[in-house]
Design an enzyme around this catalytic site. Structure first.
Site, PDB file in Angstrom:
ATOM      1  N   HIS A 372      -1.319   0.770 -36.376  1.00  0.00           N
ATOM      2  CA  HIS A 372      -1.587   1.365 -37.685  1.00  0.00           C
ATOM      3  C   HIS A 372      -1.542   0.299 -38.778  1.00  0.00           C
ATOM      4  CE1 HIS A 372      -0.989   5.158 -35.592  1.00  0.00           C
ATOM      5  NE2 HIS A 372      -1.429   5.786 -36.675  1.00  0.00           N
ATOM      6  N   SER A 389      -8.505   6.101 -41.176  1.00  0.00           N
ATOM      7  CA  SER A 389      -7.435   5.591 -42.036  1.00  0.00           C
ATOM      8  C   SER A 389      -7.908   5.437 -43.478  1.00  0.00           C
ATOM      9  CB  SER A 389      -6.925   4.246 -41.512  1.00  0.00           C
ATOM     10  OG  SER A 389      -6.211   4.421 -40.309  1.00  0.00           O
ATOM     11  N   GLN A 393      -6.018   7.373 -46.539  1.00  0.00           N
ATOM     12  CA  GLN A 393      -5.362   6.680 -47.649  1.00  0.00           C
ATOM     13  C   GLN A 393      -6.022   7.070 -48.973  1.00  0.00           C
ATOM     14  OE1 GLN A 393      -4.109   2.674 -47.361  1.00  0.00           O
ATOM     15  NE2 GLN A 393      -3.744   2.723 -45.144  1.00  0.00           N
ATOM     16  N   PHE A 424       5.122   0.877 -41.796  1.00  0.00           N
ATOM     17  CA  PHE A 424       5.535   2.194 -42.277  1.00  0.00           C
ATOM     18  C   PHE A 424       4.372   3.162 -42.082  1.00  0.00           C
ATOM     19  CE2 PHE A 424       5.698   5.378 -45.706  1.00  0.00           C
ATOM     20  CZ  PHE A 424       6.952   5.929 -45.450  1.00  0.00           C
ATOM     21  N   ALA A 427       2.010  10.583 -42.721  1.00  0.00           N
ATOM     22  CA  ALA A 427       0.791  11.392 -42.810  1.00  0.00           C
ATOM     23  C   ALA A 427       0.468  11.583 -44.285  1.00  0.00           C
ATOM     24  CB  ALA A 427       0.976  12.735 -42.118  1.00  0.00           C
TER      25      ALA A 427
END
Length: 472
Positions: A372, A389, A393, A424, A427
């Site tokens: 990730h 992703s 974000q 880190f 969700a």
């Protein structure tokens, strides 16, 4: 077993709104089983007499013999019970569906005429009222074909609905393959109609009932008296009616038999229930063919783009290999599980993928965590995130940070990575910039084991959100 054929999810927690005609809160389907003259009998070429659903206590088949009491019990249904029920439903102007055993209908022309004059739907209850659990597929298909032919001859039109009753594992598929039924009812699996796919055909199933059914007068754990029958029907109606008032309208089936409910000591319970139903607004008493036509018009079958339990390995991995960031092995292992219709929805497939992830070694799961990206990190700035992703974000506004916010995220990322050895993960679709910042600070206080568990849980949550974009 690599694929599980049973559907254990159906409509799930939030059933589709039925949208019954007139905004009815409930659809009520009265079904009269006409079996008299189609039951097991050596006169009909069967090996023994009937032994099911009668007033005779401890009845057993008589191999090679006729059973005078059993025959006369069934004859009562045709001679008296049918007409008592026919008068009641004509008086109350309630249409119903007849599950007619075809050979029984052929032996009862006056009753068939009365059904047709009343505008009742006459569906097929099979050629003979016998048990098909041990019949070969060829035998059952042949009887179904003959039932359709004879029904057309006796009634003047082919049946639009089908219910075998004492069915086999082949029955529903054979009914669909016949290609001529608007509905079949060999299922007791729901309170709403639903579509089942058999080959290239979508077959509508209108579930039947075994509890709101007078057959329970003739079984050990059944109704001891008519009042029990009435109370059970009333309670069932009340529960479904309340659900309809709350915006989740359902269907209620009531199963009846001429020789059982047509008895004078029981028919009054049915009369009381009909009066109770007719005392409510927003009740649609409909034949099953009417329900079928409504459902086909308002809720036609829909074939989803992705059906995980029916996909081959390559397509499955191509579709779901990126759900766990840069870790297609999770999808590969999930594919090997016992997937079924319950896994064709987001929550179900999420669980299958999570099982594969949870059963992996700590090292494998750590690799997933490290796959990730940092939140609002260098990859995001360089626009090198995966499509998933990047969208995630952006949903929390992490693609539009001020210089101060970006500096804070970078500092927190660095502190977190130094302490735990992986990025880190959260969700972001469940969060805002403020809650993400607060979670950063709170989780930095965790010990490594606790935080590893928390990060893995967030990976699973991210997977769920990704699947919701792809599946129902």
């Amino acid at each position: 077993m690599h694929r599980y054929p049973r559907n254990m999810i159906g409509y799930g927690a939030t059933p589709s709104e039925a949208k019954w005609p007139g905004a009815a809160r409930i659809a009520v389907s009265f079904v009269l089983n006409y079996e008299e003259g189609g039951e097991n009998n050596v006169l009909h070429g069967d090996p023994a007499s009937e032994a099911f659903l009668s007033e005779i206590i401890g009845a057993a088949p008589w191999p090679g013999q006729r059973h005078w009491n059993m025959e006369s019990n069934y004859e009562y249904g045709a001679r008296a019970g049918f007409w008592r029920l026919q008068r009641l439903f004509v008086e109350k102007a309630i249409p119903l569906t007849v599950f007619g055993v075809t050979s029984a209908l052929a032996r009862s022309p006056e009753q068939v005429g009365a059904m047709q004059e009343a505008g009742w739907e006459i569906a097929s209850h099979g050629l003979k009222w016998i048990d098909y659990k041990d019949a070969s597929e060829a035998e059952e298909r042949a009887d179904m074909i003959e039932a359709i032919r004879l029904h057309t001859e006796v009634c003047g039109a082919p049946p639009r609905g089908w219910y075998t009753g004492r069915c086999s594992m082949n029955t529903a598929r054979l009914g669909a393959e016949a290609g001529c039924f608007d509905w079949i009812s060999d299922a007791i699996d729901d309170d709403l109609p639903h579509w089942m796919r058999f080959g290239e055909r979508d077959q509508l199933v209108i579930p039947y009932t075994m509890d709101c059914n007078d057959m329970r007068f003739a079984v050990a754990a059944g109704f001891g008296a008519p009042d029990g029958f009435f109370e059970h029907l009333k309670d069932s109606f009340d529960a479904l009616y309340a659900e309809g008032e709350a915006g989740s309208a359902k269907m209620m089936s009531i199963g009846m038999h001429c020789r059982l409910l047509g008895r004078p000591g029981r028919v009054q319970a049915l009369r009381r229930f009909i009066d109770y139903v007719q005392g409510h607004e927003g009740v649609w008493c409909a034949r099953r063919i009417d329900i079928a036509r409504h459902w086909a018009d308002v809720h036609p079958p829909v074939t989803p783009d992705l059906v995980p339990s029916q996909m081959d390995r390559a397509d499955f991995i191509a579709a779901f290999g990126s759900i766990y960031e840069h870790s297609p092995w999770v999808a590969e292992r999930a594919f090997k599980l016992e997937l079924g219709p319950a896994h064709d929805r987001a929550a179900g497939l999420c669980n299958a993928l999570a099982r594969a992830f949870r059963s992996a070694t700590p090292e494998e799961r750590l690799a997933v965590l490290n796959a990730h990206p940092d939140l609002a990190g260098k990859l995001a700035q360089a626009q090198r995130l995966t499509a998933e992703s990047s969208a995630e974000q952006a949903s929390a506004g992490l693609n539009a940070l001020t210089d101060a916010e970006r500096a804070r995220f970078q500092a927190q990322n660095a502190a977190y990575m130094e302490k735990f050895g992986f990025p880190f993960i959260i969700a972001v679709k469940d969060n805002t910039k403020a809650s993400i910042t607060a979670a950063f600070e709170a989780r930095l206080a965790n010990d490594p084991e606790t935080e590893f568990t928390a990060a893995c849980a967030q990976v699973e949550r991210i997977a769920f959100h990704r699947l919701k974009d792809l599946l129902p």
